[in-house]
Scaffold this motif. Structure first.
Motif, PDB file in Angstrom:
ATOM      1  N   GLY A   1       0.821  -1.223   0.000  1.00  0.00           N
ATOM      2  CA  GLY A   1       0.000   0.000   0.000  1.00  0.00           C
ATOM      3  C   GLY A   1       0.846   1.261   0.000  1.00  0.00           C
ATOM      4  O   GLY A   1       0.517   2.253  -0.659  1.00  0.00           O
ATOM      5  N   VAL A   2       1.953   1.227   0.737  1.00  0.00           N
ATOM      6  CA  VAL A   2       2.865   2.368   0.776  1.00  0.00           C
ATOM      7  C   VAL A   2       3.500   2.569  -0.604  1.00  0.00           C
ATOM      8  O   VAL A   2       3.580   3.692  -1.112  1.00  0.00           O
ATOM      9  CB  VAL A   2       3.956   2.166   1.852  1.00  0.00           C
ATOM     10  N   LEU A   3       3.926   1.478  -1.224  1.00  0.00           N
ATOM     11  CA  LEU A   3       4.527   1.574  -2.554  1.00  0.00           C
ATOM     12  C   LEU A   3       3.509   2.054  -3.591  1.00  0.00           C
ATOM     13  O   LEU A   3       3.833   2.872  -4.457  1.00  0.00           O
ATOM     14  CB  LEU A   3       5.133   0.239  -2.959  1.00  0.00           C
ATOM     15  N   PHE A   4       2.270   1.574  -3.498  1.00  0.00           N
ATOM     16  CA  PHE A   4       1.225   2.038  -4.407  1.00  0.00           C
ATOM     17  C   PHE A   4       1.000   3.540  -4.226  1.00  0.00           C
ATOM     18  O   PHE A   4       0.813   4.276  -5.195  1.00  0.00           O
ATOM     19  CB  PHE A   4      -0.086   1.279  -4.180  1.00  0.00           C
ATOM     20  N   ALA A   5       1.005   4.013  -2.966  1.00  0.00           N
ATOM     21  CA  ALA A   5       0.831   5.445  -2.702  1.00  0.00           C
ATOM     22  C   ALA A   5       1.998   6.242  -3.283  1.00  0.00           C
ATOM     23  O   ALA A   5       1.794   7.325  -3.854  1.00  0.00           O
ATOM     24  CB  ALA A   5       0.694   5.697  -1.198  1.00  0.00           C
TER      25      ALA A   5
ATOM     26  N   MET B   1      -6.221   6.278  -0.772  1.00  0.00           N
ATOM     27  CA  MET B   1      -7.189   7.026   0.024  1.00  0.00           C
ATOM     28  C   MET B   1      -7.335   6.377   1.390  1.00  0.00           C
ATOM     29  O   MET B   1      -6.878   5.261   1.604  1.00  0.00           O
ATOM     30  CB  MET B   1      -8.534   7.080  -0.679  1.00  0.00           C
ATOM     31  N   MET B   2      -7.982   7.091   2.267  1.00  0.00           N
ATOM     32  CA  MET B   2      -8.260   6.567   3.591  1.00  0.00           C
ATOM     33  C   MET B   2      -9.710   6.087   3.603  1.00  0.00           C
ATOM     34  O   MET B   2     -10.579   6.696   2.971  1.00  0.00           O
ATOM     35  CB  MET B   2      -8.054   7.648   4.652  1.00  0.00           C
TER      36      MET B   2
ATOM     37  N   VAL C   1     -12.758   8.594   3.133  1.00  0.00           N
ATOM     38  CA  VAL C   1     -12.614   9.849   3.858  1.00  0.00           C
ATOM     39  C   VAL C   1     -11.571  10.678   3.105  1.00  0.00           C
ATOM     40  O   VAL C   1     -10.408  10.267   3.011  1.00  0.00           O
ATOM     41  CB  VAL C   1     -12.168   9.612   5.317  1.00  0.00           C
ATOM     42  N   PRO C   2     -11.953  11.829   2.554  1.00  0.00           N
ATOM     43  CA  PRO C   2     -10.982  12.666   1.828  1.00  0.00           C
ATOM     44  C   PRO C   2      -9.812  13.070   2.723  1.00  0.00           C
ATOM     45  O   PRO C   2      -9.970  13.255   3.925  1.00  0.00           O
ATOM     46  CB  PRO C   2     -11.811  13.899   1.414  1.00  0.00           C
ATOM     47  N   TRP C   3      -8.634  13.223   2.102  1.00  0.00           N
ATOM     48  CA  TRP C   3      -7.426  13.557   2.857  1.00  0.00           C
ATOM     49  C   TRP C   3      -7.616  14.788   3.719  1.00  0.00           C
ATOM     50  O   TRP C   3      -7.134  14.844   4.854  1.00  0.00           O
ATOM     51  CB  TRP C   3      -6.241  13.786   1.912  1.00  0.00           C
ATOM     52  N   ASP C   4      -8.302  15.810   3.194  1.00  0.00           N
ATOM     53  CA  ASP C   4      -8.434  17.049   3.963  1.00  0.00           C
ATOM     54  C   ASP C   4      -9.400  16.922   5.140  1.00  0.00           C
ATOM     55  O   ASP C   4      -9.524  17.838   5.943  1.00  0.00           O
ATOM     56  CB  ASP C   4      -8.809  18.237   3.064  1.00  0.00           C
ATOM     57  N   GLU C   5     -10.049  15.775   5.279  1.00  0.00           N
ATOM     58  CA  GLU C   5     -10.892  15.518   6.445  1.00  0.00           C
ATOM     59  C   GLU C   5     -10.201  14.591   7.447  1.00  0.00           C
ATOM     60  O   GLU C   5     -10.796  14.186   8.439  1.00  0.00           O
ATOM     61  CB  GLU C   5     -12.236  14.924   6.005  1.00  0.00           C
ATOM     62  N   CYS C   6      -8.948  14.250   7.190  1.00  0.00           N
ATOM     63  CA  CYS C   6      -8.170  13.393   8.075  1.00  0.00           C
ATOM     64  C   CYS C   6      -7.280  14.261   8.960  1.00  0.00           C
ATOM     65  O   CYS C   6      -6.845  15.333   8.549  1.00  0.00           O
ATOM     66  CB  CYS C   6      -7.283  12.431   7.276  1.00  0.00           C
TER      67      CYS C   6
END
Length: 164
Positions: free
Chosen positions: A91-95, A125-126, A135-140
């Motif tokens: 998942g980290v590599l995909f990101a 995404m989260m 959950v959009p990044w700016d809501e994390c």
């Protein structure tokens, strides 16, 4: 000059970088997660010196990201297979792929993560696993966990005040 260790940190990013922060490590894990397992295969794929490859493979085995398995007795030869911990790095590599494509691709992207069933490009995404919603990044936000020290609680509290 001796490199500082991050093993005593309580920051999960620092702890992760202690294991895979050297760029050869991430490239070796990329190749291992794509099916390479033998020393010669890694060496050819990465064009890395044998000494550096040996050091990085040993470090990844010590960190529990790869498992060393003998596949030949005479001469003794090993293959390196991702452990569950190593497979979780996907998942980290995909990101990193998505981030690199967005910010550093020269023209068209050369590698992308797609849905096997549809072929559509995916983005990291989260997800709220309880409600199965994105959950959009700016809501994390980052908050302290139950094991956080007082110093970490204060640090995250200061960061939150700056953001507000």
């Amino acid at each position: 000059m001796q490199r500082k260790t991050l093993l005593d940190s309580e920051c999960p990013i620092a702890l992760s970088l202690e294991r895979v922060g050297e760029w050869w490590s991430l490239l070796i894990m990329r190749d291992a997660l794509q099916g390479l397992s033998r020393f010669d295969d890694f060496s050819r794929s990465l064009d890395i010196s044998p000494n550096m490859l040996t050091r990085r493979l040993n470090a990844l085995v010590d960190a529990g990201l790869l498992e060393r398995r003998a596949y030949s007795v005479k001469p003794l030869r090993h293959e390196y297979v991702p452990t569950e911990r190593g497979r979780d790095l996907k998942g980290v590599l995909f990101a990193l792929i998505a981030w690199g494509n967005r910010h550093f691709s020269q023209d068209e992207v050369s590698v992308q993560v797609v849905d096997r069933a549809t072929g559509r490009t995916l983005q990291p995404m989260m997800v709220d696993v309880v409600e199965s919603r994105v959950v959009p990044w700016d809501e994390c936000e980052l908050v302290h966990g139950p094991g956080a020290s007082q110093g970490m609680r204060e640090r995250l509290g200061r960061m939150k005040k700056v953001q507000d």
